[in-house]
Design a protein around this motif. Sequence first.
Motif, short mmCIF file in Angstrom:
data_model
loop_
_atom_site.label_atom_id
_atom_site.label_comp_id
_atom_site.label_asym_id
_atom_site.label_seq_id
_atom_site.Cartn_x
_atom_site.Cartn_y
_atom_site.Cartn_z
N TYR A 81 0.99 -1.10 0.10
CA TYR A 81 -0.02 0.25 0.05
C TYR A 81 0.97 1.41 0.10
CZ TYR A 81 -3.70 -3.28 1.83
OH TYR A 81 -4.59 -4.19 1.78
N LEU A 82 0.60 2.34 -0.76
CA LEU A 82 1.22 3.52 -0.84
C LEU A 82 0.12 4.59 -0.53
CD1 LEU A 82 3.79 3.09 -3.48
CD2 LEU A 82 4.33 3.38 -0.90
N VAL A 83 0.51 5.64 0.19
CA VAL A 83 -0.49 6.60 0.55
C VAL A 83 0.13 7.92 -0.06
CG1 VAL A 83 -1.71 7.97 2.16
CG2 VAL A 83 -1.21 5.41 2.70
N LEU A 84 -0.50 8.59 -1.03
CA LEU A 84 0.03 9.62 -1.76
C LEU A 84 -0.33 10.95 -0.81
CD1 LEU A 84 1.39 11.20 -4.11
CD2 LEU A 84 -0.82 11.25 -5.39
N LEU A 85 0.52 11.44 -0.38
CA LEU A 85 0.44 12.68 0.59
C LEU A 85 -0.18 13.88 0.12
CD1 LEU A 85 1.04 13.72 3.40
CD2 LEU A 85 3.05 14.82 2.50
N ASN A 86 -0.04 14.26 -1.27
CA ASN A 86 -0.69 15.03 -1.66
C ASN A 86 -0.61 15.16 -3.33
OD1 ASN A 86 1.94 16.72 -2.65
ND2 ASN A 86 2.10 16.87 -0.47
N THR A 87 -1.81 15.57 -3.88
CA THR A 87 -1.55 15.76 -5.49
C THR A 87 -1.56 17.36 -5.86
OG1 THR A 87 -4.34 15.82 -5.06
CG2 THR A 87 -3.23 13.89 -5.87
N ALA A 88 -1.36 18.09 -4.90
CA ALA A 88 -1.10 19.69 -5.04
C ALA A 88 -0.44 20.05 -3.89
CB ALA A 88 -2.45 20.25 -5.34
N ILE A 89 0.34 21.14 -4.34
CA ILE A 89 1.09 21.94 -3.20
C ILE A 89 1.47 23.33 -3.55
CG2 ILE A 89 3.39 20.87 -3.70
CD1 ILE A 89 1.84 21.24 0.03
N ARG A 90 1.38 24.10 -2.75
CA ARG A 90 1.88 25.48 -3.10
C ARG A 90 1.23 25.96 -4.25
NH1 ARG A 90 5.85 23.48 -0.16
NH2 ARG A 90 6.83 22.41 -2.17
N ASP A 91 -0.29 25.69 -4.54
CA ASP A 91 -1.01 25.95 -5.49
C ASP A 91 -0.68 25.71 -6.84
OD1 ASP A 91 -2.62 27.69 -3.91
OD2 ASP A 91 -1.19 29.39 -3.78
N LYS A 92 0.04 24.67 -6.90
CA LYS A 92 0.24 23.86 -8.28
C LYS A 92 -0.16 22.41 -7.87
CE LYS A 92 3.86 27.12 -9.83
NZ LYS A 92 5.16 27.07 -10.34
N THR A 93 -0.46 21.70 -9.14
CA THR A 93 -0.74 20.19 -9.18
C THR A 93 0.41 19.36 -9.48
OG1 THR A 93 -1.63 20.17 -11.10
CG2 THR A 93 -3.07 20.72 -9.52
N PHE A 94 0.53 18.29 -9.00
CA PHE A 94 1.24 16.92 -9.68
C PHE A 94 0.76 16.18 -10.83
CE2 PHE A 94 2.85 17.75 -5.20
CZ PHE A 94 3.92 18.21 -5.59
N TYR A 95 -0.36 16.46 -11.54
CA TYR A 95 -0.95 16.10 -12.60
C TYR A 95 -1.55 17.13 -13.50
CZ TYR A 95 -5.44 17.28 -10.38
OH TYR A 95 -6.28 17.58 -10.03
N PRO A 96 -1.61 17.12 -14.71
CA PRO A 96 -2.23 18.08 -15.68
C PRO A 96 -3.60 18.46 -15.12
CG PRO A 96 -1.02 16.46 -16.89
CD PRO A 96 -1.10 15.86 -15.69
N SER A 97 -3.73 19.77 -14.84
CA SER A 97 -5.12 20.05 -14.38
C SER A 97 -5.68 21.28 -15.05
CB SER A 97 -5.06 20.13 -12.76
OG SER A 97 -6.29 20.81 -12.32
N LYS A 98 -6.95 21.51 -15.09
CA LYS A 98 -7.61 22.67 -15.46
C LYS A 98 -7.93 23.64 -14.40
CE LYS A 98 -10.02 20.12 -19.31
NZ LYS A 98 -11.44 19.83 -19.90
N LEU A 99 -7.69 23.09 -13.04
CA LEU A 99 -8.01 23.87 -11.89
C LEU A 99 -6.78 24.63 -11.62
CD1 LEU A 99 -9.80 20.92 -9.99
CD2 LEU A 99 -11.19 22.74 -11.41
N LEU A 100 -5.55 24.40 -11.67
CA LEU A 100 -4.66 25.06 -11.15
C LEU A 100 -3.26 24.70 -12.01
CD1 LEU A 100 -4.27 24.09 -7.43
CD2 LEU A 100 -5.11 26.09 -8.18
N PRO A 101 -2.20 25.35 -12.18
CA PRO A 101 -1.01 25.29 -13.00
C PRO A 101 -0.48 24.12 -12.41
CG PRO A 101 -0.45 27.15 -11.68
CD PRO A 101 -2.02 26.87 -11.41
N LYS A 102 0.46 23.40 -13.12
CA LYS A 102 1.38 22.20 -12.92
C LYS A 102 2.85 22.28 -12.28
CE LYS A 102 2.42 19.08 -15.82
NZ LYS A 102 3.74 18.76 -15.68
#
Length: 348
Positions: A81-102
């Motif tokens: 099992y792995l628990v991804l701590l965050n998908t975003a930090i400091r107003d940027k994402t770790f995936y291509p998103s329409k909500l915030l810059p990457k």
Amino acid sequence: MSTRRQFLKSLGTTFALGCLSSELQATILRHPSIKAIEGSWFEFQHHSLIEGKYWNPALAAFTAEQWDKKIKEIADTGIRYLVLLNTAIRDKTFYPSKLLPKHQLECEDPLETVLSAADKYNIKFFVSNGFYGDWTKSAFLMQDKQVEKLRLQAMNEIAEKYSHHKSFYGWYYPNETGIRGHYDDFFINYVNVSSQEAVKLIPHAKTLIAPYGTRNVTPDEKYVRQLEQLNVDYIAYQDEIGVEKTNVEESAAFFENLHNLHKKAARSKLWADVEVFKFEGKVYQSALLPAPAKRVIEQVKAISPYVEKIFIYQYIGLMNKAESPVFAGVPESVSLYEGLMKNHFLKK
């Protein structure tokens, strides 16, 4: 004599790394109460730049191929099992998103990459629904309606993009609450709103939280009622050894209390979040370093009788296989890796 004291007495309170007798190793292996480490937290960049200074640069430079190798390295330890701590930090994402810059990392879509690797190597991921907003203001993030709206939008976007992966096992809600006797009402609401959205998006997905303040839990009927109210599958309480709020000798009693409370509530499963780090200097004001394997082994031994699963915070940055082609962290991380593998706290 309590069950806990009998258990600790039967094992002895300490043992030296690398000097375990075959008899003691056999005792550890066959004792049904001592659990192997089954899961770990995981990240693309550590949220605290000070704490993650020894591995953030390496992770930022990982290619898709290197992330694949790192997931395989973790899977080879027996972690499932792995628990991804965050998908975003400091107003940027770790995936291509329409909500915030990457975030501009070497890997174009780290989330897609690690979930694809996890599909291959039989890893189950809890995917984070944070941090949307300033991660240092957790109480605000859990109560602000605009942040809530963004968080739920992100969950929808992530589910649409990535829920086809068999490794997408569930959701992790990373905004932490500090238990002060009991949970704050706003924390219960934050969890339940998140879970309500989670079940709409992926009906079979599991849910996980990891609160701190473990030593402060008041073992009463109010706490039991709050556990009954929390709509979450698993609660992995932080053992708080790494942040120096608790020592190993105390932790078993805290988890014994939690075991009894969860048994009464009969809802969420009791897991553990074992801290395998120490600070280079002052707590929260310096870099994280791997803890000695001997200390981590004692942490796991102390609380194993009371929890269903042992997770650690964390493999990434604090553990590495010797000569790993995807090394991230300090050289001492090899010692922690080897100590846990040798003594069967990680296993294939």
